[in-house]
Scaffold this motif. Structure first.
Motif, PDB file in Angstrom:
ATOM      1  N   HIS A   7      58.548  64.012  26.606  1.00 49.26           N
ATOM      2  CA  HIS A   7      59.268  63.242  25.588  1.00 49.26           C
ATOM      3  C   HIS A   7      58.682  61.843  25.500  1.00 49.26           C
ATOM      4  O   HIS A   7      57.822  61.463  26.292  1.00 49.26           O
ATOM      5  CB  HIS A   7      60.763  63.240  25.855  1.00 49.26           C
ATOM      6  CG  HIS A   7      61.186  62.524  27.111  1.00 49.26           C
ATOM      7  ND1 HIS A   7      60.721  62.863  28.357  1.00 49.26           N
ATOM      8  CD2 HIS A   7      62.045  61.491  27.302  1.00 49.26           C
ATOM      9  CE1 HIS A   7      61.281  62.063  29.264  1.00 49.26           C
ATOM     10  NE2 HIS A   7      62.078  61.216  28.645  1.00 49.26           N
TER      11      HIS A   7
ATOM     12  N   HIS B   5      59.751  58.725  25.993  1.00 44.55           N
ATOM     13  CA  HIS B   5      60.117  57.531  26.759  1.00 44.55           C
ATOM     14  C   HIS B   5      58.881  56.975  27.477  1.00 44.55           C
ATOM     15  O   HIS B   5      58.009  57.720  27.915  1.00 44.55           O
ATOM     16  CB  HIS B   5      61.228  57.855  27.754  1.00 44.55           C
ATOM     17  CG  HIS B   5      62.584  57.934  27.100  1.00 44.55           C
ATOM     18  ND1 HIS B   5      63.623  58.671  27.620  1.00 44.55           N
ATOM     19  CD2 HIS B   5      63.046  57.369  25.957  1.00 44.55           C
ATOM     20  CE1 HIS B   5      64.682  58.548  26.818  1.00 44.55           C
ATOM     21  NE2 HIS B   5      64.359  57.771  25.803  1.00 44.55           N
TER      22      HIS B   5
ATOM     23  N   HIS C 177      56.983  58.149  30.493  1.00 43.73           N
ATOM     24  CA  HIS C 177      56.269  59.433  30.369  1.00 43.73           C
ATOM     25  C   HIS C 177      55.006  59.335  29.511  1.00 43.73           C
ATOM     26  O   HIS C 177      54.157  60.211  29.588  1.00 43.73           O
ATOM     27  CB  HIS C 177      57.210  60.505  29.804  1.00 43.73           C
ATOM     28  CG  HIS C 177      58.381  60.748  30.711  1.00 43.73           C
ATOM     29  ND1 HIS C 177      58.413  61.779  31.619  1.00 43.73           N
ATOM     30  CD2 HIS C 177      59.522  60.037  30.898  1.00 43.73           C
ATOM     31  CE1 HIS C 177      59.536  61.702  32.325  1.00 43.73           C
ATOM     32  NE2 HIS C 177      60.226  60.652  31.907  1.00 43.73           N
TER      33      HIS C 177
ATOM     34  N   HIS D 221      68.730  65.492  26.389  1.00 45.66           N
ATOM     35  CA  HIS D 221      68.408  64.120  26.791  1.00 45.66           C
ATOM     36  C   HIS D 221      68.715  63.285  25.554  1.00 45.66           C
ATOM     37  O   HIS D 221      69.065  63.837  24.510  1.00 45.66           O
ATOM     38  CB  HIS D 221      66.925  64.069  27.187  1.00 45.66           C
ATOM     39  CG  HIS D 221      66.530  62.852  27.979  1.00 45.66           C
ATOM     40  ND1 HIS D 221      67.296  62.330  28.995  1.00 45.66           N
ATOM     41  CD2 HIS D 221      65.423  62.055  27.910  1.00 45.66           C
ATOM     42  CE1 HIS D 221      66.669  61.275  29.503  1.00 45.66           C
ATOM     43  NE2 HIS D 221      65.547  61.078  28.859  1.00 45.66           N
TER      44      HIS D 221
ATOM     45  N   ASP E 283      64.475  64.492  33.268  1.00 44.47           N
ATOM     46  CA  ASP E 283      65.195  63.921  32.133  1.00 44.47           C
ATOM     47  C   ASP E 283      66.108  64.964  31.505  1.00 44.47           C
ATOM     48  O   ASP E 283      65.958  65.347  30.340  1.00 44.47           O
ATOM     49  CB  ASP E 283      64.222  63.289  31.125  1.00 44.47           C
ATOM     50  CG  ASP E 283      63.371  62.207  31.781  1.00 44.47           C
ATOM     51  OD1 ASP E 283      62.511  62.568  32.610  1.00 44.47           O
ATOM     52  OD2 ASP E 283      63.599  61.031  31.516  1.00 44.47           O
TER      53      ASP E 283
ATOM     54  N   HIS F  83      70.806  61.770  32.652  1.00 50.85           N
ATOM     55  CA  HIS F  83      70.052  62.300  33.794  1.00 50.85           C
ATOM     56  C   HIS F  83      70.965  63.099  34.724  1.00 50.85           C
ATOM     57  O   HIS F  83      72.188  63.017  34.633  1.00 50.85           O
ATOM     58  CB  HIS F  83      69.425  61.140  34.571  1.00 50.85           C
ATOM     59  CG  HIS F  83      68.342  60.431  33.810  1.00 50.85           C
ATOM     60  ND1 HIS F  83      67.054  60.910  33.729  1.00 50.85           N
ATOM     61  CD2 HIS F  83      68.362  59.284  33.077  1.00 50.85           C
ATOM     62  CE1 HIS F  83      66.321  60.088  32.993  1.00 50.85           C
ATOM     63  NE2 HIS F  83      67.086  59.094  32.583  1.00 50.85           N
TER      64      HIS F  83
HETATM   65 ZN   LIG Z   1      63.717  59.957  29.390  1.00 50.33          ZN
END
Ligand SMILES: [Zn+2]
Ligand SMILES: [Zn+2]
Length: 260
Positions: free
Chosen positions: A56, A58, A61, A120, A141, A190
């Motif tokens: 994803h 974020h 990552h 998420h 996540d 989370h």
């Molecule tokens: Zn995340």
């Protein structure tokens, strides 16, 4: 297959996996230079990487993805829904290397890859890799778990699963505003150590022999706390770490190499 976590947690996530015919990364949440350094520490040249899979958008990552992919001309694979939010964040990656998939499974040479949609706060996918009857899953996540997610990863010999926070530490954390605490503990944030423990119990009961606790919060968890909480929880059900299964903890440092 060989797999090693090169960094895990809110400071950056990155995992290396290889089969006989494919070398890939799942996420590059480290800057490009650090990603290069860690690959070199395990004897892999960046130019050998065939593909980068993204969970994803974020920053923990994708931080180094744009620089790494464009420097070495490596395609980035992500679900179409992930690209919707990620496309504009990558400035240098040419369009030929922005690859998307829409189905929940695809093949990379000798690897069968299954993408598992995860709850998420942005579109997010876990990955299941299968090759020669070996199965490895990576799930981070994850706001909450359910039967669908469990059924996708069941039968994996090795599972990387998020153990993000200890509930008491999160509640007591004065540095986190209430809205952030709510986001983390919501069904789209989370997994807590307890939620992870329940998932690990279900996995070990159906044959998983190696667990790697991943994506620990440095504020609201610690490797020893997560390990002790989860192994003690399982002990109450007669499942003993070291006897019925093994459990490792991924940290911000280069982790253990597993061979299947
Ligand atoms: Zn995340
Ligand atoms: Zn993350």
């Amino acid at each position: 297959m060989r797999i090693i976590n090169l960094s895990s947690g809110s400071d950056g996530n990155m995992t290396y996996l290889e089969s006989e015919n494919v070398k890939l990364l799942v996420d590059i949440g480290l800057c490009c230079g650090e990603a290069e350094k860690r690959l070199s520490a395990i004897g892999v040249k960046p130019s050998e990487i065939d593909v980068i899979l993204v969970t994803h958008e974020h920053n923990d990552h994708i931080k180094g993805i744009d620089a790494f992919s464009s420097k070495y001309d490596i395609p980035i694979f992500a679900h179409r829904n992930v690209w919707q939010n990620m496309n504009y964040k990558l400035k240098k990656t040419p369009s030929k290397n922005r690859r998307f998939y829409e189905t929940d499974g695809f093949r990379l040479r000798d690897l069968q890859v299954k993408a598992v949609e995860l709850p998420h706060d942005v579109p997010c996918y876990g990955y299941v890799f299968e090759n020669n009857e070996k199965k490895i899953s990576i799930l981070t996540d994850v706001g909450h778990t359910n039967e669908r997610i469990l059924s996708c990863i069941q039968g994996s010999q090795l599972v990387y699963i998020e153990a993000n926070y200890d509930k008491d530490l999160l509640v007591a954390n004065l540095k986190y505003p209430p809205a952030l605490k709510r986001r983390i503990s919501s069904g789209h944030g989370h997994l807590s150590n307890k939620e992870t423990a329940l998932m690990v119990r279900a996995l070990v009961s159906t044959g998983t022999r190696q667990i790697v606790l991943s994506h620990l919060s440095k504020e609201n968890n610690s490797p020893s706390l997560a390990y002790n909480y989860i192994s003690n929880f399982l002990k109450e059900y007669g499942i003993i770490e070291g006897e019925h299964f093994k459990m490792d903890v991924a940290t911000t440092e280069i982790g253990t190499m597993f061979r299947l």
